[in-house]
Design a protein around this motif. Structure first.
Motif, PDB file in Angstrom:
ATOM      1  N   GLU A  66       0.825  -1.215   0.000  1.00 44.84           N
ATOM      2  CA  GLU A  66       0.000   0.000   0.000  1.00 44.84           C
ATOM      3  C   GLU A  66       0.857   1.263   0.000  1.00 44.84           C
ATOM      4  O   GLU A  66       0.592   2.197  -0.754  1.00 44.84           O
ATOM      5  CB  GLU A  66      -0.929  -0.024   1.224  1.00 44.84           C
ATOM      6  CG  GLU A  66      -1.979  -1.108   1.155  1.00 44.84           C
ATOM      7  CD  GLU A  66      -2.537  -1.536   2.504  1.00 44.84           C
ATOM      8  OE1 GLU A  66      -3.408  -2.436   2.509  1.00 44.84           O
ATOM      9  OE2 GLU A  66      -2.122  -0.991   3.550  1.00 44.84           O
ATOM     10  N   LEU A  67       1.888   1.260   0.825  1.00 41.56           N
ATOM     11  CA  LEU A  67       2.763   2.429   0.908  1.00 41.56           C
ATOM     12  C   LEU A  67       3.487   2.666  -0.413  1.00 41.56           C
ATOM     13  O   LEU A  67       3.550   3.793  -0.910  1.00 41.56           O
ATOM     14  CB  LEU A  67       3.775   2.266   2.042  1.00 41.56           C
ATOM     15  CG  LEU A  67       4.738   3.428   2.244  1.00 41.56           C
ATOM     16  CD1 LEU A  67       3.994   4.694   2.636  1.00 41.56           C
ATOM     17  CD2 LEU A  67       5.785   3.078   3.289  1.00 41.56           C
ATOM     18  N   ARG A  68       4.030   1.615  -1.000  1.00 41.46           N
ATOM     19  CA  ARG A  68       4.764   1.766  -2.271  1.00 41.46           C
ATOM     20  C   ARG A  68       3.845   2.195  -3.398  1.00 41.46           C
ATOM     21  O   ARG A  68       4.224   3.022  -4.233  1.00 41.46           O
ATOM     22  CB  ARG A  68       5.490   0.470  -2.614  1.00 41.46           C
ATOM     23  CG  ARG A  68       6.680   0.240  -1.721  1.00 41.46           C
ATOM     24  CD  ARG A  68       7.454  -0.976  -2.116  1.00 41.46           C
ATOM     25  NE  ARG A  68       8.592  -1.150  -1.220  1.00 41.46           N
ATOM     26  CZ  ARG A  68       9.267  -2.271  -1.107  1.00 41.46           C
ATOM     27  NH1 ARG A  68       8.947  -3.324  -1.841  1.00 41.46           N
ATOM     28  NH2 ARG A  68      10.275  -2.353  -0.270  1.00 41.46           N
ATOM     29  N   LEU A  69       2.653   1.640  -3.443  1.00 44.81           N
ATOM     30  CA  LEU A  69       1.701   2.037  -4.483  1.00 44.81           C
ATOM     31  C   LEU A  69       1.362   3.520  -4.352  1.00 44.81           C
ATOM     32  O   LEU A  69       1.387   4.257  -5.343  1.00 44.81           O
ATOM     33  CB  LEU A  69       0.428   1.192  -4.380  1.00 44.81           C
ATOM     34  CG  LEU A  69      -0.716   1.537  -5.339  1.00 44.81           C
ATOM     35  CD1 LEU A  69      -0.287   1.367  -6.788  1.00 44.81           C
ATOM     36  CD2 LEU A  69      -1.931   0.672  -5.031  1.00 44.81           C
ATOM     37  N   LEU A  70       1.092   3.948  -3.132  1.00 44.10           N
ATOM     38  CA  LEU A  70       0.716   5.343  -2.910  1.00 44.10           C
ATOM     39  C   LEU A  70       1.877   6.289  -3.199  1.00 44.10           C
ATOM     40  O   LEU A  70       1.724   7.271  -3.931  1.00 44.10           O
ATOM     41  CB  LEU A  70       0.222   5.524  -1.473  1.00 44.10           C
ATOM     42  CG  LEU A  70      -0.448   6.852  -1.160  1.00 44.10           C
ATOM     43  CD1 LEU A  70      -1.734   7.030  -1.947  1.00 44.10           C
ATOM     44  CD2 LEU A  70      -0.735   6.949   0.328  1.00 44.10           C
ATOM     45  N   ARG A  71       3.038   5.992  -2.652  1.00 43.98           N
ATOM     46  CA  ARG A  71       4.166   6.923  -2.760  1.00 43.98           C
ATOM     47  C   ARG A  71       4.875   6.877  -4.108  1.00 43.98           C
ATOM     48  O   ARG A  71       5.317   7.911  -4.610  1.00 43.98           O
ATOM     49  CB  ARG A  71       5.176   6.645  -1.653  1.00 43.98           C
ATOM     50  CG  ARG A  71       4.627   6.969  -0.283  1.00 43.98           C
ATOM     51  CD  ARG A  71       5.475   7.971   0.446  1.00 43.98           C
ATOM     52  NE  ARG A  71       4.860   8.389   1.682  1.00 43.98           N
ATOM     53  CZ  ARG A  71       5.306   8.057   2.880  1.00 43.98           C
ATOM     54  NH1 ARG A  71       6.383   7.308   2.996  1.00 43.98           N
ATOM     55  NH2 ARG A  71       4.685   8.495   3.953  1.00 43.98           N
ATOM     56  N   ALA A  72       5.033   5.699  -4.692  1.00 42.22           N
ATOM     57  CA  ALA A  72       5.837   5.571  -5.918  1.00 42.22           C
ATOM     58  C   ALA A  72       5.020   5.749  -7.194  1.00 42.22           C
ATOM     59  O   ALA A  72       5.571   6.137  -8.220  1.00 42.22           O
ATOM     60  CB  ALA A  72       6.549   4.215  -5.947  1.00 42.22           C
ATOM     61  N   ILE A  73       3.723   5.468  -7.130  1.00 44.69           N
ATOM     62  CA  ILE A  73       2.911   5.541  -8.350  1.00 44.69           C
ATOM     63  C   ILE A  73       1.825   6.604  -8.235  1.00 44.69           C
ATOM     64  O   ILE A  73       1.755   7.525  -9.048  1.00 44.69           O
ATOM     65  CB  ILE A  73       2.297   4.166  -8.687  1.00 44.69           C
ATOM     66  CG1 ILE A  73       3.415   3.157  -8.988  1.00 44.69           C
ATOM     67  CG2 ILE A  73       1.324   4.279  -9.858  1.00 44.69           C
ATOM     68  CD1 ILE A  73       2.946   1.732  -9.127  1.00 44.69           C
ATOM     69  N   MET A  74       0.987   6.483  -7.225  1.00 41.98           N
ATOM     70  CA  MET A  74      -0.198   7.334  -7.165  1.00 41.98           C
ATOM     71  C   MET A  74       0.118   8.808  -6.916  1.00 41.98           C
ATOM     72  O   MET A  74      -0.426   9.673  -7.607  1.00 41.98           O
ATOM     73  CB  MET A  74      -1.160   6.811  -6.100  1.00 41.98           C
ATOM     74  CG  MET A  74      -1.778   5.471  -6.459  1.00 41.98           C
ATOM     75  SD  MET A  74      -2.788   4.799  -5.135  1.00 41.98           S
ATOM     76  CE  MET A  74      -4.101   6.003  -5.044  1.00 41.98           C
ATOM     77  N   ASN A  75       0.964   9.103  -5.930  1.00 41.71           N
ATOM     78  CA  ASN A  75       1.267  10.516  -5.644  1.00 41.71           C
ATOM     79  C   ASN A  75       1.933  11.212  -6.827  1.00 41.71           C
ATOM     80  O   ASN A  75       1.478  12.283  -7.238  1.00 41.71           O
ATOM     81  CB  ASN A  75       2.105  10.648  -4.376  1.00 41.71           C
ATOM     82  CG  ASN A  75       1.309  10.405  -3.112  1.00 41.71           C
ATOM     83  OD1 ASN A  75       0.088  10.383  -3.109  1.00 41.71           O
ATOM     84  ND2 ASN A  75       2.018  10.195  -2.012  1.00 41.71           N
ATOM     85  N   PRO A  76       2.995  10.631  -7.419  1.00 43.31           N
ATOM     86  CA  PRO A  76       3.590  11.299  -8.589  1.00 43.31           C
ATOM     87  C   PRO A  76       2.606  11.417  -9.758  1.00 43.31           C
ATOM     88  O   PRO A  76       2.581  12.449 -10.441  1.00 43.31           O
ATOM     89  CB  PRO A  76       4.775  10.407  -8.962  1.00 43.31           C
ATOM     90  CG  PRO A  76       5.100   9.649  -7.732  1.00 43.31           C
ATOM     91  CD  PRO A  76       3.803   9.468  -6.995  1.00 43.31           C
ATOM     92  N   ALA A  77       1.785  10.386  -9.971  1.00 46.39           N
ATOM     93  CA  ALA A  77       0.822  10.434 -11.079  1.00 46.39           C
ATOM     94  C   ALA A  77      -0.236  11.507 -10.838  1.00 46.39           C
ATOM     95  O   ALA A  77      -0.631  12.210 -11.768  1.00 46.39           O
ATOM     96  CB  ALA A  77       0.170   9.069 -11.274  1.00 46.39           C
ATOM     97  N   MET A  78      -0.696  11.657  -9.596  1.00 42.75           N
ATOM     98  CA  MET A  78      -1.682  12.695  -9.298  1.00 42.75           C
ATOM     99  C   MET A  78      -1.087  14.087  -9.531  1.00 42.75           C
ATOM    100  O   MET A  78      -1.722  14.943 -10.155  1.00 42.75           O
ATOM    101  CB  MET A  78      -2.182  12.597  -7.857  1.00 42.75           C
ATOM    102  CG  MET A  78      -3.189  13.677  -7.509  1.00 42.75           C
ATOM    103  SD  MET A  78      -3.609  13.787  -5.767  1.00 42.75           S
ATOM    104  CE  MET A  78      -2.050  14.286  -5.049  1.00 42.75           C
ATOM    105  N   ILE A  79       0.125  14.294  -9.048  1.00 40.61           N
ATOM    106  CA  ILE A  79       0.771  15.600  -9.221  1.00 40.61           C
ATOM    107  C   ILE A  79       0.971  15.901 -10.703  1.00 40.61           C
ATOM    108  O   ILE A  79       0.665  17.005 -11.171  1.00 40.61           O
ATOM    109  CB  ILE A  79       2.109  15.637  -8.450  1.00 40.61           C
ATOM    110  CG1 ILE A  79       1.835  15.613  -6.940  1.00 40.61           C
ATOM    111  CG2 ILE A  79       2.935  16.863  -8.846  1.00 40.61           C
ATOM    112  CD1 ILE A  79       3.047  15.301  -6.091  1.00 40.61           C
TER     113      ILE A  79
END
Length: 148
Positions: free
Chosen positions: A54-67
Motif C-alpha cells: 500500500e505504501l509503495r503504491l501510494l508513494r511511488a505511483i499514485m502521488n507522482p501520477a496525481m501531481i
C-alpha cells in the motif's frame, strides 16, 4: 507563453493521458488492497506485506501520477482555445477531478490507519468505495468527450 503552450499541446495532452491512466490504476487497486487487508490482515505477516504494498503504491505511483495529472491538466486549461468556460463540461470535469483528488487523500488517510493498527472499516466498505473512481472517471470522460 501561450504560443509555447499551443506548440506543446500534443505532448501535453499525451502526457496528461498517460499519467491519468497511472493515477486511475492506483485509485482502482489501492481500495482492493484495503479489502484484502481488512479481511486477511489479522495475520501479522500478511498485514506487514499489505502495508508495504500500500505504501509503495501510494508513494511511488499514485502521488507522482496525481501531481503530474494536475500539472499537465492545468497546462491544458491554460492553453488558449481549448476550454469554453461558458459550457458546462469544464465545470463538471473540474468538480469530478477535485472529488478524485479528495478520494486519493482519503485513501492516504486509510493507509495510515492500517499502518497504525486503527482501521475501523470493513472489507465490504472498501468494496463499495472501490466504485468511487469508476463513477468519477465516467463523469470526466463524458464531460470531455461529449462537451455538453
Amino acid at each position: 507563453m501561450t504560443d509555447f503552450l499551443i506548440f506543446l499541446y500534443p505532448w501535453t495532452k499525451a502526457l496528461h493521458i498517460m499519467v491519468v491512466i497511472a493515477w486511475m490504476a492506483g485509485l482502482f487497486y489501492l481500495p482492493r488492497l484495503f479489502v484484502y487487508h481488512a479481511e486477511k490482515g489479522e495475520v501479522a505477516e500478511l498485514s506487514a506485506t499489505f502495508e508495504v504494498m500500500e505504501l509503495r503504491l501510494l508513494r511511488a505511483i499514485m502521488n507522482p501520477a496525481m501531481i503530474a495529472t494536475w500539472l499537465f491538466g492545468l497546462a491544458l486549461v491554460f492553453t488558449p482555445g481549448l476550454v469554453d468556460w461558458t459550457a458546462v463540461w469544464p465545470w463538471t470535469k473540474g468538480a469530478a477531478v477535485l472529488a478524485m483528488t479528495w478520494f486519493h487523500h482519503w485513501l492516504g488517510r486509510r493507509r495510515k490507519a492500517f499502518a497504525e493498527g486503527n482501521n475501523q472499516l470493513s472489507g465490504r466498505h472498501y468494496r463499495m468505495m472501490n466504485e468511487v473512481p469508476t463513477v468519477l472517471m465516467i463523469i470526466i470522460v463524458i464531460s470531455v468527450v461529449v462537451r455538453f
